[in-house]
Design a protein around this motif. Structure first.
Motif, short mmCIF file in Angstrom:
data_model
loop_
_atom_site.label_atom_id
_atom_site.label_comp_id
_atom_site.label_asym_id
_atom_site.label_seq_id
_atom_site.Cartn_x
_atom_site.Cartn_y
_atom_site.Cartn_z
N MET A 272 0.81 -1.22 0.00
CA MET A 272 0.00 0.00 0.00
C MET A 272 0.84 1.27 0.00
SD MET A 272 -3.06 -1.13 2.63
CE MET A 272 -4.04 0.35 2.37
N ALA A 309 -4.42 -0.56 7.70
CA ALA A 309 -4.93 0.08 6.48
C ALA A 309 -5.54 1.44 6.78
CB ALA A 309 -5.97 -0.83 5.81
N MET A 359 -8.81 -1.82 1.36
CA MET A 359 -7.87 -2.92 1.55
C MET A 359 -8.26 -4.18 0.76
SD MET A 359 -8.63 -4.55 5.32
CE MET A 359 -7.34 -5.78 5.04
#
Length: 544
Positions: A272, A309, A359
């Motif tokens: 990410m 996240a 996510m």
């Protein structure tokens, strides 16, 4: 010990005021999200609500401060709920504390022994399926609060929650839905116009104000949970040989599960933010955090993908955000509980809906499905379904087993044993440029020779009229004992028919297997030649 350096030290080398503001904001938001989650997971684990907060405060702070990930947020997770509840039922709170401390020591040992690299043995399809499954699990877990449903019981498993949602959907609270929709609207629209102030914070303030001022019949944190404001206190559990022996298997389960889940969470976080974590340092931090959590009245903790996240989404980019999250939870516990109690549960659900969406990696899932072999797609789907229907442990165990079986099948398919075409024509489709004497056979081995491909090693069941067999092994990178036994069987069959066997270009790993198995000494050093030219010259000299 240079590798075992906390990420915090690296992050602070070039830390700025702007970085701190981002981490501070993200830490506050994550703490707000972690508050109801920590309490709910504590209740699901069969312990008191404040123990969930103790875990998030103590373990969350230490794992961020000492960990190998920039953005990992740790705390109690759903994967531990059933395990913890079982330990408490069998061995009480002292048993749980001892098991968690032992698990912490095991995790520290795993990190020191550089076992963090085990994450590389988990295929991409499994991490993708697992992440998507966790996203769906988060979404399902928040349906109750988003719709304001009234559950007659408190299910823990995801499918039980789905069943409960279906059976109680007639109790939907339109006011709760309205608050949840308002929070979602803020989360979606606000960032398009204002990027500096997190939409999550605005959603929390706006919906809390609306519920309070309009006296809406919507559950808030304070409506559902009664939490003690007592500070976590150091308590040493009663440790005895009987307790240790009773909880040792549980401690091992906690350690393995914490290691796998935290490293998977760190890998997802890396993808990410485009970074790379130190897996060994992360394991050490997980060990310290779990041991400390148990000593201060908490339960097992690990890296939490949902909160990690959320941290990333709200701008957190260093371990400071996780440390702020722990401090804020401590302040909330001691000073601000009345204000935290005003936060509407549909707003928390809406924030987690967005976290689940971000996510889920649905674009990645579609890409894998469209551009990967069916076997890889099958691993992804199975892992996803098992994560949703069962839990992380089952999903990883089955997914990894399936991936290993498929990998072995592929390696077995790649491995081949082919006899040369005995011609001197340079246009031969085999590309053979070597003249082979009439009394010589040449077999080309390609690919790894292991138990899945051992049956491809031929039999010498009849007399071919040729008295020398060359086994060319330059394209065999590795071999196991099963394949070696098949080669021994082939050698013995050749011996019975007076056929001499030569091994050409045996690589290092297969050669070590030859030596350890004793076949090298049985065949004789002179039967191993460095290349095919030397093998053919040697074979020519052996003509009867």
């Amino acid at each position: 010990m240079k590798e075992l350096t906390p990420q915090l030290i690296h992050s602070l080398k070039h830390y700025s005021k702007e970085d701190f503001i981002k981490d501070l904001t993200s830490g506050v938001i994550v703490a707000i999200i972690a508050l109801p989650l920590s309490i709910a997971l504590a209740l699901a684990s069969g312990v008191s609500p404040e123990q969930g907060l103790y875990t998030a405060i103590v373990a969350g702070f230490l794992i961020s401060a000492l960990g190998g990930s920039k953005v990992q947020i740790a705390g109690p997770t759903a994967a531990f709920a059933t395990i913890v509840a079982g330990i408490v039922a069998r061995n009480g709170m002292d048993g749980l504390a001892v098991a968690t401390i032992l698990a912490g020591l095991m995790l520290i040992l795993m990190g020191v022994l550089r076992m963090g690299s085990m994450i590389k043995f988990i295929p991409y399809t499994i991490t993708t399926g697992f992440t998507a499954g966790i996203a769906v699990t988060i979404l399902i877990g928040q349906l109750k609060d988003f719709f304001g449903l009234t559950f007659p019981r408190s299910p823990v498993e995801t499918m039980e929650k789905v069943e409960e949602v279906i059976h109680t959907f007639h109790t939907v609270n339109l006011a709760a839905v309205g608050v949840g929709v308002l929070a979602l609207a803020v989360l979606i629209v606000w960032p398009k116009f204002f990027k500096k102030v997190p939409a999550s914070l605005i959603a929390v303030i706006l919906t809390a104000g609306a519920v309070k001022l309009m006296s809406l019949p919507v559950n808030t944190i304070g409506d559902l949970y009664s939490i003690s404001s007592a500070l976590p206190r150091f308590t040493l559990p009663a440790i005895s040989y009987g307790t240790v022996s009773a909880v040792l298997p549980d401690a091992f389960t906690i350690a393995v599960l914490a290691a796998i889940e935290s490293l998977l969470s760190a890998v997802v976080a890396d993808e990410m933010i485009g970074s790379r974590h130190n897996s060994n340092m992360e394991l050490v931090a997980q060990g310290v955090g779990n041991a400390a959590s148990a000593l201060f009245g908490g339960i097992p903790a690990t890296g939490a993908i949902a909160r990690t996240a959320a941290n990333i989404k709200n701008g957190g980019r260093s371990p400071v955000a996780g440390m702020v999250h722990g401090v804020v939870l401590l302040l909330v516990l001691v000073l601000l509980m009345p204000y935290a109690a005003l936060i509407p549960m549909p707003c928390i659900a809406a924030i987690l809906f967005q976290v689940a969406y971000n996510m889920s990696g649905w674009r990645t899932v579609i890409k894998v499905v469209n551009h990967s072999p069916k076997s890889d797609v099958a691993v992804l789907v199975v892992t996803f379904l098992l994560t949703v229907v069962f839990d992380l442990v089952v999903a990883i165990a089955v997914g990894l087993s399936l991936a290993c079986l498929l990998f072995m099948k592929r390696m077995a398919d790649v491995a081949s044993v082919k006899e040369w075409n005995y011609v001197e024509d340079t246009q031969d489709d085999q590309g053979r440029l070597k003249a082979v004497p009439a009394h010589v056979m040449v077999y080309e081995f390609t690919g790894p020779l292991f138990f899945g491909a051992a049956d491809k090693i031929p039999h010498m069941e009849r007399n071919t009229g040729r008295n020398v067999l060359i086994l060319r092994m330059r394209s065999v990178p590795a071999m196991d004992i099963t394949a070696m036994n098949s080669l021994r069987r082939l050698y013995e069959e050749c011996q019975s028919k007076d056929i001499r066997v030569l091994f050409s270009h045996v690589n290092e790993q297969p050669m070590s297997v030859f030596r350890k198995s004793g076949l090298y000494d049985l065949v004789g050093e002179e039967s191993f030649v460095p290349n095919i030219d030397a093998a053919l010259d040697r074979a020519a000299a052996l003509k009867v």
